[in-house]
Every structure is written in C-alpha cells, then in structure tokens.
Design a protein around this motif. Structure first.
Motif, PDB file in Angstrom:
ATOM      1  N   VAL A   1       0.441  -1.309   0.163  1.00  0.00           N
ATOM      2  CA  VAL A   1      -0.076  -0.065   0.660  1.00  0.00           C
ATOM      3  C   VAL A   1       0.975   1.358  -0.117  1.00  0.00           C
ATOM      4  N   SER A   2       0.853   1.956  -1.204  1.00  0.00           N
ATOM      5  CA  SER A   2       1.036   3.179  -1.333  1.00  0.00           C
ATOM      6  C   SER A   2       0.966   3.915  -0.680  1.00  0.00           C
TER       7      SER A   2
ATOM      8  N   LEU B   1      13.599   6.680 -21.471  1.00  0.00           N
ATOM      9  CA  LEU B   1      12.860   6.766 -20.191  1.00  0.00           C
ATOM     10  C   LEU B   1      11.495   7.375 -20.273  1.00  0.00           C
ATOM     11  N   LEU B   2      10.246   6.467 -19.443  1.00  0.00           N
ATOM     12  CA  LEU B   2       9.586   7.703 -19.430  1.00  0.00           C
ATOM     13  C   LEU B   2       8.770   7.855 -18.083  1.00  0.00           C
ATOM     14  N   LEU B   3       9.448   9.141 -17.640  1.00  0.00           N
ATOM     15  CA  LEU B   3       8.886   9.835 -15.776  1.00  0.00           C
ATOM     16  C   LEU B   3       7.384  10.095 -15.924  1.00  0.00           C
ATOM     17  N   THR B   4       6.615  10.062 -14.978  1.00  0.00           N
ATOM     18  CA  THR B   4       5.647  10.562 -14.124  1.00  0.00           C
ATOM     19  C   THR B   4       6.930  11.215 -13.303  1.00  0.00           C
ATOM     20  N   VAL B   5       6.113  12.618 -13.256  1.00  0.00           N
ATOM     21  CA  VAL B   5       6.929  14.116 -12.525  1.00  0.00           C
ATOM     22  C   VAL B   5       5.351  14.131 -11.660  1.00  0.00           C
ATOM     23  N   ILE B   6       6.002  14.174 -10.631  1.00  0.00           N
ATOM     24  CA  ILE B   6       4.820  15.428  -9.149  1.00  0.00           C
ATOM     25  C   ILE B   6       5.249  15.712  -8.655  1.00  0.00           C
ATOM     26  N   THR B   7       4.668  17.898  -8.544  1.00  0.00           N
ATOM     27  CA  THR B   7       5.823  18.102  -8.276  1.00  0.00           C
ATOM     28  C   THR B   7       4.704  19.894  -7.678  1.00  0.00           C
TER      29      THR B   7
ATOM     30  N   ARG C   1       7.237   2.709  -9.045  1.00  0.00           N
ATOM     31  CA  ARG C   1       6.373   3.011  -9.141  1.00  0.00           C
ATOM     32  C   ARG C   1       5.764   3.473  -7.870  1.00  0.00           C
ATOM     33  N   MET C   2       5.346   5.050  -7.969  1.00  0.00           N
ATOM     34  CA  MET C   2       4.826   5.621  -6.832  1.00  0.00           C
ATOM     35  C   MET C   2       5.174   5.783  -5.473  1.00  0.00           C
ATOM     36  N   GLY C   3       7.047   6.247  -6.175  1.00  0.00           N
ATOM     37  CA  GLY C   3       7.482   5.919  -4.720  1.00  0.00           C
ATOM     38  C   GLY C   3       8.807   4.284  -4.679  1.00  0.00           C
TER      39      GLY C   3
ATOM     40  N   ILE D   1      11.617   5.642  -1.912  1.00  0.00           N
ATOM     41  CA  ILE D   1      12.036   6.976  -2.673  1.00  0.00           C
ATOM     42  C   ILE D   1      10.723   7.518  -1.346  1.00  0.00           C
ATOM     43  N   VAL D   2      10.371   8.547  -0.770  1.00  0.00           N
ATOM     44  CA  VAL D   2       8.793   9.342  -1.115  1.00  0.00           C
ATOM     45  C   VAL D   2       9.202  10.036  -1.450  1.00  0.00           C
ATOM     46  N   PRO D   3       7.580  10.780  -2.839  1.00  0.00           N
ATOM     47  CA  PRO D   3       7.610  11.156  -3.338  1.00  0.00           C
ATOM     48  C   PRO D   3       7.408  12.769  -2.222  1.00  0.00           C
ATOM     49  N   SER D   4       8.304  13.803  -2.905  1.00  0.00           N
ATOM     50  CA  SER D   4       8.309  15.010  -1.975  1.00  0.00           C
ATOM     51  C   SER D   4       7.256  15.734  -2.575  1.00  0.00           C
TER      52      SER D   4
END
Length: 336
Positions: free
Chosen positions: A51-52, A101-107, A312-314, A328-331
C-alpha cells in the motif's frame, strides 16, 4: 508464488479501502482476522502487494507531468539510477518506440516542475533530450483499477467503508509531521500504534497526528500489485488527439475500458495520455481496433510498451516488478 481466490479477494478489498481495519475486512470477507493478517504479511513480504501513499484530492493540488527522456549511447543505466533517486520522479518506466525512459513527475506546483525540467534534468549527465507533457486534468489513475475478485455485495460493503475514511476541511500540515508522513509512505497500512513504535512517540499523540494528516487531504492510499499478481502483465502508454468538442465523451468512453489504468489530459500536440494494462501483447491491437470502432473521432498518435518499471509511486521494484521494500518518498507528499 501461487495465489488463491482468498488472496485475490483480499487484494481487491484493499484496492477499494486500502486502510480498512482487519476486523472489518474479516467480517465482510467471512474470514478469520488472523488469517487475513497472515495472508497480507505473506504477500507484502514477497513483494507481490503493498500500500503506497500518493497525493490526495485526485492530484488537483499538485502538478503532474509525463516526461520522455532520450539518453546518450550507453548512458541509460546512469540516467536511470539518477532519476530513480529523485523524489520528484514518482514512476520510472523503460520504454520502446523512440524514447529510453518515461517519467511520471509530481511536484507541488509549476515553478518546481520548471526547476526540475530546465535546471536538473537538462543538466543530468547522459540525458540527450527530454519532452514534457503537463497534465491539465487527471481523469483516472491507478487507484481506480480493480481485480474484480469480490462479490457485488462485498464490493459495496468495502465501498461504504472507503467513503467513511477521515475527511476534513483540509489545511496545511506542519513540517513537524514530516516523519509521520514519511513513515506512512513506507507502509500505507501502518496503524497509529505501528507509527508510534516506529517514531518512538506517545501512542495518543501519534493517533491525533495521524488523524490530522488523514483529514488534511494531503495523502491518499493505493494498494499496488506486482504484474504477476494482477494477471495484466503488459503495460503500454498511449497518446492521442481529440477535438475539444469531443473531449468529455472520449474520456467517458475510455473510462469504461477494464484495461485502462491511467488517463490524463495534457498540454502539447497530443492532448490525451493513457496507460493500458493488457494480458498479452496481442491485446494491444484488439484495443486499437475497438477504439477505432467506438471512437472514430479519437486520433491515436502513439503507443509504446513499458518494458520494465523500476519505480512505481515511489516504491522501488526489482526486474520482475516486485516491490523491493525500498521507498523514495515522493516530495509532493511532504509539507513545504
């Protein structure tokens, strides 16, 4: 590892209500509480399910983008390691068809995305080119995808529990709660007692802090599955163009596809991007033909198979798609 029907039912239940109590889950699934705990422990320990944590409010309060990266010859492994370490990059996929590469980036916002794209990614050794597609709306994401293993009455019962999840007026979360959020990102099912032990805090204090974080709307939770568990082992990313007048009906029709995992509106020459999960490579052509028949106004521009997903999702995954247990905890989950 062979999964039985009880395993699949438990995973479907956690897809709907990722933080359901074991007592409620046992009642609905007509199973023993201890047996469910043992099943989940086995699945999680094997890296088959976890569970993420992800941004709450349907990604409305963050900036999400898809970034295609081309690498210099022989530099893909170096770039891969660098982007996987970056907490702004929540998902990394190694792709076919004209991109490495395909990146999903969330800021948190567009200025933070700008810094990532222009100052950090562009200067990363080994990166030749990058192309970004900023999401203007998120229509569907991984939290909506289901295994379809529960009876309708059971599914409805878990849906009712999911609707009872803590909700509040939102508001900012103080930076002092960052350790709690980081611990939740490591294990999205951690209870207040688990978190108190991990953080060395008073249980009553941790319980109040947990409720504050959950009511803030900063986080939501998703039960993730390794591809071998889902049975939908081929992931592909599609881009398409649709006129503004046809946009809403296209999204509605796409959402009816059981294979659809993600669908977003984007900026750029193409204005729709989708992630499709299929059982085989041959199913991709079947879906192309289906979309052509049902949505003749939708212009498919590209589809590319995602060969591997190291993150995937960190959560860091191994070569088979199982969780390694490293996150890797998403910022975007953390207070600014």
């Amino acid at each position: 590892m062979q999964l039985d029907e009880r395993d699949l039912q438990l995973l479907h239940a956690l897809q709907i209500a990722p933080r359901v109590t074991w007592t409620d889950a046992a009642r609905i699934l007509r199973a023993g509480r201890s047996s469910l705990v043992a099943r989940w422990t086995r699945l999680r320990s094997a890296g088959l399910a976890w569970v993420s944590a992800q941004p709450g409010a349907g990604y409305r309060d963050v900036t999400l983008s898809l970034v295609e990266v081309d690498c210099l010859p022989g530099k893909r492994p170096d770039v891969l390691r660098a982007v996987c370490r970056d907490p702004r990059v929540v998902t990394v996929e190694e792709s076919t068809r004209g991109r490495d590469l395909l990146l999903t980036v969330i800021t948190h916002d567009l200025p933070e995305l700008t810094v990532f794209l222009l100052d950090h990614l562009e200067s990363l050794p080994g990166v030749a080119r990058q192309r970004s597609h900023v999401a203007t709306r998120v229509h569907r994401h991984g939290s909506h995808w289901r295994l379809d293993a529960l009876e309708p009455a059971q599914e409805a019962a878990f849906e009712r529990i999911a609707r009872r999840a803590p909700k509040g007026p939102g508001g900012r979360v103080p930076a002092a709660l960052t350790p709690l959020i980081q611990a939740l990102a490591q294990d999205g099912r951690a209870s207040a007692a688990d978190l108190a032990r991990a953080l060395g805090q008073n249980p009553a204090t941790t319980r109040r802090q947990l409720q504050r974080v959950l009511r803030s709307g900063l986080l939501s939770f998703r039960c993730e599955l390794a591809a071998e568990v889902s049975g939908w082992s081929v992931s592909s990313t599609w881009t398409a163009r649709v006129e503004a007048a046809d946009h809403d009906r296209a999204v509605t029709a796409l959402a009816s596809l059981p294979e659809l995992r993600m669908c977003i509106s984007t900026t750029g020459e193409t204005n729709l991007a989708m992630t499709i999960w299929t059982r085989s490579v041959g199913d991709i052509q079947r879906i192309e033909l289906l979309l052509g028949a049902r949505l003749p106004f939708l212009r498919l521009r590209d589809n590319a198979i995602n060969l591997r997903t190291p993150k995937r999702m960190g959560c860091m995954l191994d070569a088979t798609g199982r969780s390694t247990g490293r996150v890797i905890v998403p910022s975007a989950l953390l207070p600014r």
